[in-house]
Design a protein around this motif. Structure first.
Motif, PDB file in Angstrom:
ATOM      1  N   ILE A 426     -22.739   7.685   2.097  1.00  0.00           N
ATOM      2  CA  ILE A 426     -22.656   8.998   2.722  1.00  0.00           C
ATOM      3  C   ILE A 426     -23.423   9.975   1.848  1.00  0.00           C
ATOM      4  CG2 ILE A 426     -21.133  10.825   3.573  1.00  0.00           C
ATOM      5  CD1 ILE A 426     -20.849   8.187   5.044  1.00  0.00           C
ATOM      6  N   GLY A 427     -24.397  10.659   2.483  1.00  0.00           N
ATOM      7  CA  GLY A 427     -25.223  11.569   1.720  1.00  0.00           C
ATOM      8  C   GLY A 427     -26.012  10.800   0.690  1.00  0.00           C
ATOM      9  N   ASN A 428     -25.944  11.228  -0.522  1.00  0.00           N
ATOM     10  CA  ASN A 428     -26.599  10.478  -1.604  1.00  0.00           C
ATOM     11  C   ASN A 428     -25.574   9.739  -2.481  1.00  0.00           C
ATOM     12  OD1 ASN A 428     -25.437  12.601  -2.894  1.00  0.00           O
ATOM     13  ND2 ASN A 428     -27.293  13.346  -3.905  1.00  0.00           N
ATOM     14  N   LEU A 429     -24.318   9.573  -1.945  1.00  0.00           N
ATOM     15  CA  LEU A 429     -23.248   8.912  -2.711  1.00  0.00           C
ATOM     16  C   LEU A 429     -22.961   7.560  -2.085  1.00  0.00           C
ATOM     17  CD1 LEU A 429     -21.087   9.052  -4.930  1.00  0.00           C
ATOM     18  CD2 LEU A 429     -19.537  10.049  -3.201  1.00  0.00           C
ATOM     19  N   ILE A 430     -22.900   6.543  -2.929  1.00  0.00           N
ATOM     20  CA  ILE A 430     -22.585   5.204  -2.455  1.00  0.00           C
ATOM     21  C   ILE A 430     -21.361   4.690  -3.210  1.00  0.00           C
ATOM     22  CG2 ILE A 430     -24.162   4.068  -4.088  1.00  0.00           C
ATOM     23  CD1 ILE A 430     -24.669   2.011  -1.808  1.00  0.00           C
ATOM     24  N   VAL A 431     -20.399   4.155  -2.460  1.00  0.00           N
ATOM     25  CA  VAL A 431     -19.158   3.599  -3.023  1.00  0.00           C
ATOM     26  C   VAL A 431     -19.001   2.181  -2.497  1.00  0.00           C
ATOM     27  CG1 VAL A 431     -16.672   3.791  -3.203  1.00  0.00           C
ATOM     28  CG2 VAL A 431     -18.062   5.865  -3.161  1.00  0.00           C
ATOM     29  N   VAL A 432     -18.748   1.245  -3.405  1.00  0.00           N
ATOM     30  CA  VAL A 432     -18.598  -0.162  -3.034  1.00  0.00           C
ATOM     31  C   VAL A 432     -17.183  -0.635  -3.439  1.00  0.00           C
ATOM     32  CG1 VAL A 432     -19.447  -2.507  -3.328  1.00  0.00           C
ATOM     33  CG2 VAL A 432     -21.069  -0.566  -3.310  1.00  0.00           C
ATOM     34  N   ASN A 433     -16.422  -1.179  -2.481  1.00  0.00           N
ATOM     35  CA  ASN A 433     -15.080  -1.723  -2.730  1.00  0.00           C
ATOM     36  C   ASN A 433     -15.030  -3.200  -2.351  1.00  0.00           C
ATOM     37  OD1 ASN A 433     -13.678   0.655  -3.609  1.00  0.00           O
ATOM     38  ND2 ASN A 433     -13.843   1.428  -1.516  1.00  0.00           N
ATOM     39  N   TYR A 434     -14.267  -3.963  -3.194  1.00  0.00           N
ATOM     40  CA  TYR A 434     -14.055  -5.386  -2.927  1.00  0.00           C
ATOM     41  C   TYR A 434     -12.609  -5.569  -2.441  1.00  0.00           C
ATOM     42  CZ  TYR A 434     -18.264  -6.458  -5.684  1.00  0.00           C
ATOM     43  OH  TYR A 434     -19.564  -6.526  -6.173  1.00  0.00           O
TER      44      TYR A 434
END
Length: 499
Positions: A426-434
């Motif tokens: 989202i936007g310039n933010l990336i979040v990765v969850n396992y």
């Protein structure tokens, strides 16, 4: 038959004679008498035993002599011979009448002489006498002391309803073990029986008693009696006590009878043989303890033998749940638990023990490399010339994406889906969850997100693309089309585990 009353007076006469002799020697003077008078039997028919107790007249007998009408006699003494003996001084002098008291002696053989100073014209007579009113009497009593040792016997058995558990990661092997401990009272054995005691012989009569023998019969069997260093016949003087003992091994029943024989009579005493409580009650009380690697040392109970009958069984039970989650991945492998129940008797002596061990096998994880693979836009590392497998995933527009996490897909083929990687761009933010599925363990994660298809690392002066997870990073201020590589080390339940 020997007259032992006479013997007593004889002993007394000797003492008196010795006393006067010593007195005479000590004064260095010898008495000279002027005359003497022989007794001619006067008064030999004057037996007056009813006078006993009067004026020195004792129950053991006496002779009362009178030397009267003494003229000018100034001193006198009486000497006895024949059946009598001793020299006697007057017991009193009243108005020139001399009174003498002596023990009783047989009149038929008795000789008596008065020696005096001065002149005498009176009589010498036996005023009254008594052979004695005494009788022989012994009081015999005994004790019977019984002792024995009792040893109680116990046994123990132990079991467990399930002695092996295979605990699978999914909990399918979880279960409960129930231990049972059975203590059996086996009864007792009595041994080392002994009967001992004392025999008390007391002369409660008027006369000395000549004991000829002592016999003791224990339960119908003649036994030895120990009276010390005396020999028989033995003279037990009036008021004296003779103490004897006996000591016999064996279990006797019935009565203990002692018989004492004298020259005049027979005396006895009978006491029943009674076996009471044991002197040593070995292992009557025991302690049951249980020691294990699971519970430590615990006391199950303290048992008293007298609460049970022979062959009674006293049960104990306890249990333990075995769950995979109790151990987890950190305690996977084999666990063996020793478990011993023990009976402790007197002085903590081990009487018996039993074991029931349990083995617990806990499933481990086998760790595999895993990568996320998008449904579209994914490229296998091998296609771009890398030597290891995995995928880089292209995301063309911002949004939410879910990719399966695949483990063990060598050559980018097959493998096991172990979870989901969720990417939020989202936007310039990336979040990765396992998010892993149940039964799997997430050990490591590495994420690359950037404009390039692969991360770049410096090799010398050159920038070189790499797929090594340790070199992954997330670029800042991402926008537009990007690539994401999601790596993980995931534990899968060991497929070779099981009985």
């Amino acid at each position: 038959m020997t007259n032992y009353r006479l013997k007593k007076w004889f002993d007394f006469g000797i003492i008196l004679t010795v006393f006067f002799a010593m007195f005479a020697i000590s004064t260095m003077a010898v008495t000279t008498w002027d005359g003497s008078v022989e007794w001619t039997g006067q008064g030999s028919d004057s037996m007056k035993c009813e006078y006993v107790g009067e004026d020195g007249r004792t129950a053991d007998g006496w002779m009362h002599w009178i030397f009267n009408q003494a003229g000018d006699v100034t001193d006198a003494e009486l000497k006895l011979g024949g059946s009598g003996f001793g020299t006697y001084a007057p017991t009193k002098v009243l108005q020139k009448v001399y009174h003498f008291m002596t023990p009783y002696f047989d009149i038929d053989e008795l000789e008596a002489t008065i020696f005096f100073k001065g002149t005498h014209d009176g009589n010498f007579v036996l005023s009254d006498y008594c052979p004695g009113t005494e009788k022989e009497e012994l009081t015999v009593s005994k004790t019977v002391n019984t002792t024995f040792n009792r040893t109680h016997d116990w046994s123990i058995a132990k079991s467990v309803d399930k002695d092996a558990f295979y605990l699978f990661v999914d909990g399918s092997g979880d279960g409960k073990a129930t231990w049972k401990v059975d203590v059996t009272y086996l009864g007792f054995v009595d041994a080392d029986h002994n009967v001992s005691g004392t025999i008390k012989i007391e002369n409660t009569g008027d006369l000395d008693a000549l004991i000829t023998k002592i016999e003791d019969v224990l339960g119908g069997e003649a036994i030895d009696v120990d009276c010390g260093e005396i020999t028989f016949p033995y003279l037990l003087v009036k008021d004296a006590i003779l103490n004897c003992t006996y000591d016999e091994d064996g279990k006797f029943t019935g009565n203990n009878v002692v018989t004492v024989t004298t020259e005049k009579d027979v005396y006895d005493d009978t006491v029943a043989i009674v076996w009471g409580d044991p002197e040593n009650d070995v292992n009557a009380t025991v302690v049951v303890k249980d020691e294990s690697d699971l519970f430590g040392l615990k006391t199950l109970d303290t048992l008293n033998a007298y609460d049970y009958e022979k062959d009674d069984v006293i049960p104990f039970t306890y249990d333990k749940d075995f769950l995979w989650e109790t151990y987890g991945k950190d305690l996977c492998g084999t666990h063996e638990y020793g478990n011993t129940a023990t009976i402790y008797g007197d002085d903590d002596v081990v009487l018996d023990y039993a074991t029931a061990d349990v083995a617990v096998y806990v499933q481990c994880f086998v760790y595999e490399t895993a990568f996320a693979k998008a449904a579209t836009g994914s490229t296998c590392f091998l296609q771009d010339g890398f030597s290891r497998w995995g995928w880089t995933n292209k995301i063309t527009v911002p949004g939410y994406y879910e990719m399966p996490l695949i483990a063990g897909a060598g050559q980018c083929m097959g493998g096991t889906v172990v979870g989901t990687v969720k990417v939020s761009f989202i936007g310039n933010l990336i979040v990765v969850n396992y998010e892993l599925d149940a039964m799997y363990d997430l050990d490591e994660t590495h994420v690359y997100a950037g404009k390039g298809k692969y991360p770049v690392m410096k090799v010398g002066r050159r920038d070189v693309e790499t797929v090594a997870p340790g070199q992954y990073y997330i670029e800042k201020s991402l926008s537009g089309e990007i690539y994401v590589i999601a790596h993980a080390v995931v534990g899968l339940p060991d497929p070779s585990f099981g009985p």
